[in-house]
Design an enzyme around this catalytic site. Structure first.
Site, PDB file in Angstrom:
ATOM      1  N   GLN A 117    -100.929  -9.304 -46.851  1.00  0.00           N
ATOM      2  CA  GLN A 117    -102.229  -8.648 -46.676  1.00  0.00           C
ATOM      3  C   GLN A 117    -102.640  -8.757 -45.210  1.00  0.00           C
ATOM      4  O   GLN A 117    -102.786  -9.863 -44.676  1.00  0.00           O
ATOM      5  CB  GLN A 117    -103.304  -9.298 -47.547  1.00  0.00           C
ATOM      6  CG  GLN A 117    -104.650  -8.598 -47.377  1.00  0.00           C
ATOM      7  CD  GLN A 117    -105.753  -9.213 -48.215  1.00  0.00           C
ATOM      8  OE1 GLN A 117    -106.037 -10.401 -48.113  1.00  0.00           O
ATOM      9  NE2 GLN A 117    -106.391  -8.394 -49.045  1.00  0.00           N
ATOM     10  N   TYR A 186    -114.919  -6.738 -44.759  1.00  0.00           N
ATOM     11  CA  TYR A 186    -114.177  -7.140 -43.566  1.00  0.00           C
ATOM     12  C   TYR A 186    -114.259  -5.951 -42.580  1.00  0.00           C
ATOM     13  O   TYR A 186    -114.840  -4.916 -42.904  1.00  0.00           O
ATOM     14  CB  TYR A 186    -112.734  -7.490 -43.942  1.00  0.00           C
ATOM     15  CG  TYR A 186    -112.598  -8.865 -44.564  1.00  0.00           C
ATOM     16  CD1 TYR A 186    -113.416  -9.279 -45.605  1.00  0.00           C
ATOM     17  CD2 TYR A 186    -111.653  -9.779 -44.100  1.00  0.00           C
ATOM     18  CE1 TYR A 186    -113.306 -10.548 -46.164  1.00  0.00           C
ATOM     19  CE2 TYR A 186    -111.527 -11.045 -44.660  1.00  0.00           C
ATOM     20  CZ  TYR A 186    -112.354 -11.420 -45.688  1.00  0.00           C
ATOM     21  OH  TYR A 186    -112.244 -12.669 -46.228  1.00  0.00           O
ATOM     22  N   ALA A 361    -105.316 -12.092 -59.913  1.00  0.00           N
ATOM     23  CA  ALA A 361    -105.504 -13.219 -58.997  1.00  0.00           C
ATOM     24  C   ALA A 361    -105.726 -14.513 -59.777  1.00  0.00           C
ATOM     25  O   ALA A 361    -104.819 -15.341 -59.921  1.00  0.00           O
ATOM     26  CB  ALA A 361    -106.668 -12.939 -58.060  1.00  0.00           C
ATOM     27  N   ARG A 362    -106.937 -14.688 -60.349  1.00  0.00           N
ATOM     28  CA  ARG A 362    -107.270 -15.993 -60.939  1.00  0.00           C
ATOM     29  C   ARG A 362    -106.370 -16.371 -62.108  1.00  0.00           C
ATOM     30  O   ARG A 362    -106.010 -17.537 -62.265  1.00  0.00           O
ATOM     31  CB  ARG A 362    -108.741 -15.988 -61.373  1.00  0.00           C
ATOM     32  CG  ARG A 362    -109.692 -16.052 -60.205  1.00  0.00           C
ATOM     33  CD  ARG A 362    -111.096 -15.722 -60.610  1.00  0.00           C
ATOM     34  NE  ARG A 362    -111.210 -14.340 -61.020  1.00  0.00           N
ATOM     35  CZ  ARG A 362    -112.319 -13.766 -61.455  1.00  0.00           C
ATOM     36  NH1 ARG A 362    -113.423 -14.476 -61.535  1.00  0.00           N
ATOM     37  NH2 ARG A 362    -112.341 -12.493 -61.788  1.00  0.00           N
TER      38      ARG A 362
HETATM   39  C1  FMN Z   1    -109.467 -18.362 -54.553  1.00  0.00           C
HETATM   40  C2  FMN Z   1    -109.484 -16.889 -54.270  1.00  0.00           C
HETATM   41  C3  FMN Z   1    -109.172 -16.435 -52.989  1.00  0.00           C
HETATM   42  C4  FMN Z   1    -109.174 -15.052 -52.709  1.00  0.00           C
HETATM   43  N1  FMN Z   1    -108.786 -14.609 -51.484  1.00  0.00           N
HETATM   44  C5  FMN Z   1    -108.690 -13.280 -51.244  1.00  0.00           C
HETATM   45  C6  FMN Z   1    -108.170 -12.807 -50.009  1.00  0.00           C
HETATM   46  O1  FMN Z   1    -107.755 -13.572 -49.144  1.00  0.00           O
HETATM   47  N2  FMN Z   1    -108.132 -11.470 -49.834  1.00  0.00           N
HETATM   48  C7  FMN Z   1    -108.564 -10.583 -50.790  1.00  0.00           C
HETATM   49  O2  FMN Z   1    -108.518  -9.378 -50.590  1.00  0.00           O
HETATM   50  N3  FMN Z   1    -109.039 -11.016 -51.970  1.00  0.00           N
HETATM   51  C8  FMN Z   1    -109.089 -12.332 -52.219  1.00  0.00           C
HETATM   52  N4  FMN Z   1    -109.520 -12.768 -53.444  1.00  0.00           N
HETATM   53  C9  FMN Z   1    -109.933 -11.782 -54.461  1.00  0.00           C
HETATM   54  C10 FMN Z   1    -108.801 -11.456 -55.412  1.00  0.00           C
HETATM   55  O3  FMN Z   1    -107.700 -10.859 -54.754  1.00  0.00           O
HETATM   56  C11 FMN Z   1    -109.273 -10.493 -56.508  1.00  0.00           C
HETATM   57  O4  FMN Z   1    -109.722  -9.319 -55.873  1.00  0.00           O
HETATM   58  C12 FMN Z   1    -110.393 -11.073 -57.380  1.00  0.00           C
HETATM   59  O5  FMN Z   1    -110.178 -12.444 -57.652  1.00  0.00           O
HETATM   60  C13 FMN Z   1    -110.490 -10.316 -58.717  1.00  0.00           C
HETATM   61  O6  FMN Z   1    -109.249 -10.386 -59.395  1.00  0.00           O
HETATM   62  P1  FMN Z   1    -109.032 -11.384 -60.670  1.00  0.00           P
HETATM   63  O7  FMN Z   1    -110.104 -11.059 -61.645  1.00  0.00           O
HETATM   64  O8  FMN Z   1    -107.660 -11.055 -61.159  1.00  0.00           O
HETATM   65  O9  FMN Z   1    -109.162 -12.776 -60.178  1.00  0.00           O
HETATM   66  C14 FMN Z   1    -109.520 -14.133 -53.737  1.00  0.00           C
HETATM   67  C15 FMN Z   1    -109.804 -14.615 -55.022  1.00  0.00           C
HETATM   68  C16 FMN Z   1    -109.799 -15.971 -55.298  1.00  0.00           C
HETATM   69  C17 FMN Z   1    -110.098 -16.441 -56.686  1.00  0.00           C
END
Ligand code: FMN
Length: 405
Positions: A117, A186, A361-362
């Site tokens: 990314q 951003y 992600a999570r």
């Molecule tokens: C601990 C953590 C760190 C994250 N860091 C980023 C990041 O660096 N860049 C980004 O675009 N999204 C980041 N996200 C957002 C996730 O990529 C994602 O968009 C968001 O968690 C929703 O997806 P999920 O429901 O599958 O968790 C982060 C999410 C979490 C939980």
């Protein structure tokens, strides 16, 4: 993992008779073939001493790759030093490349592809930590009370070059795909926002003008990597802030990106790390845990405004799907559904609705081997409970606190 030399025909990429993708079948992402349709979304991997790749970071991604995803995304690689969120985040430079190469190799060895990314934090950057000006479309204040500097057109040209150079370096070091961060307010996302972009030059005002810089970056990145790698963006559908970007405009931005032809897919997100972070997560707001990461004086202030900054939204499975459907209806190009995907039936529904991939992600922080378990038939749903206590761990080593307290 396959790259530009791969010639697998689209017909062999895993569809049923009705043309619906199989979640566990291979999928084309531009010139790359992923072994399945699940992408580990970027989760900022926490403190990197000196901004260099650590063995822990490699192991973090190796486990996700071994756990069955099609591609793992190495989160937030800053393209310029002042584009770091703070000075502990990776800014890609010569010294980082051997570590990134080892990281890419480790992911490939487990059969997955690797994306990086690329981002410039813009107004989300911690200028004090970076010891650099905070660049934004327009002058203003950061949430920590710092000032933003309106980026000049010369600086925009330099940052565009930084994106292109960084993309090329990643691809030369084994990355299969680069994801340009166009979300969460951003720098590039801030340009799209009518609230944050108050410029009166060719990069502000009309949507066409506000989209000019992000489009310029996407095209420069494509030119830099050619067909040697996939190029995607993570695009905000809605900022979740008053007067911020919303669907009426973000769908048009996506149409412009589609007509430029520089991208292989768009991953759909929303929210603002500046003003409304919980919009991109949903579920419990980890206010106490977040406060504990702040210096004592700031912590006291945060306790007063915490409820307004970390606004709580109830968690819903696939919470961005109603918005993402609007994009699916308006566009032809491949789209990646993201946001609250926890269940196998949701992943299958995403395929039925025409999304090319799902990003998670999570759920994968909680269980890096979730996809493997699902594929083997042992699991229909993630164990993640959306407590969001992983969020503040980005300052101490990103993890699920239920697994690693
Ligand atoms: C601990 C953590 C760190 C994250 N860091 C980023 C990041 O660096 N860049 C980004 O675009 N999204 C980041 N996200 C957002 C996730 O990529 C994602 O968009 C968001 O968690 C929703 O997806 P999920 O429901 O599958 O968790 C982060 C999410 C979490 C939980």
């Amino acid at each position: 993992m396959a790259n530009g030399s791969d010639t697998t025909p689209a017909s062999a990429t895993g569809h049923d008779a009705a043309g619906v993708h199989d979640v566990f079948g291979p999928g084309r992402l531009g010139p790359v073939t992923l072994r399945n349709r699940v992408i580990k979304a970027a989760t900022f991997e926490g403190v990197m001493p000196d901004g260099l790749v650590t063995d822990e970071l490699i192991e973090y991604h190796r486990r996700v790759a071994a756990g069955g995803v099609g591609m793992s995304t190495v989160a937030y690689l800053a393209v310029s030093p002042e584009g770091r969120t703070d000075r502990h985040c990776i800014a890609v430079r010569d010294e980082t490349l051997p570590g990134l190469r080892r990281l890419a190799d480790a992911i490939h060895d487990e059969g997955a592809a690797v994306a990086g990314q690329l981002g410039h934090a813009g107004p989300v950057a911690n200028g004090r930590s970076n010891r650099a000006p905070v660049l934004a479309p327009s002058k203003g204040f950061t949430p920590l009370g710092g000032r933003t500097h309106a980026i000049t057109t010369d600086e925009m040209a330099r940052v565009t070059g930084d994106f292109a150079r960084t993309a090329r370096s990643l691809v030369e070091n084994g990355f299969d795909s680069v994801e340009i961060h166009l979300g969460h307010n951003y720098l590039l996302s801030a340009f799209l926002s009518p609230k944050l972009n108050r410029r009166d030059d060719a990069f502000g005002g009309s949507l066409e003008n506000r989209a000019r810089f992000p489009r310029q970056v996407a095209s420069a990145v494509r030119d830099a990597v050619g067909d040697r790698a996939a190029v995607t963006v993570k695009l905000n559908m809605a900022d979740g802030t008053r007067s911020g970007l919303w669907l009426d405009e973000s769908i048009d931005v996506a149409r412009m990106l589609e007509s430029d032809g520089a991208l292989d897919a768009i991953e759909l997100t929303g929210g603002s790390s500046l003003a409304n972070p919980m919009y991109l997560f949903r579920g419990e707001a980890p206010r106490e845990e977040f406060a504990a990461t702040l210096p004592p004086l700031v912590r006291a202030g945060f306790r007063l405004i915490g409820k307004r900054f970390l606004v709580e939204y109830p968690f819903e499975e696939a919470f961005f799907l109603p918005y993402a459907r609007q994009f699916r209806a308006a566009l032809d190009m491949p789209l990646i559904l993201l946001g609250g995907i926890n269940r196998l039936d949701t992943m299958r529904q995403a395929m039925r609705e025409g999304f090319a991939f799902v990003a998670m992600a999570r759920a994968l922080l909680r269980e890096p081997d979730l996809i493997d378990r699902m594929q083997k038939g042992g699991r229909e749903e993630s164990l993640c409970i959306h407590c969001n206590k992983c969020m503040p761990t980005i300052y101490s080593g990103t993890r699920c606190v239920l697994v690693n307290p």
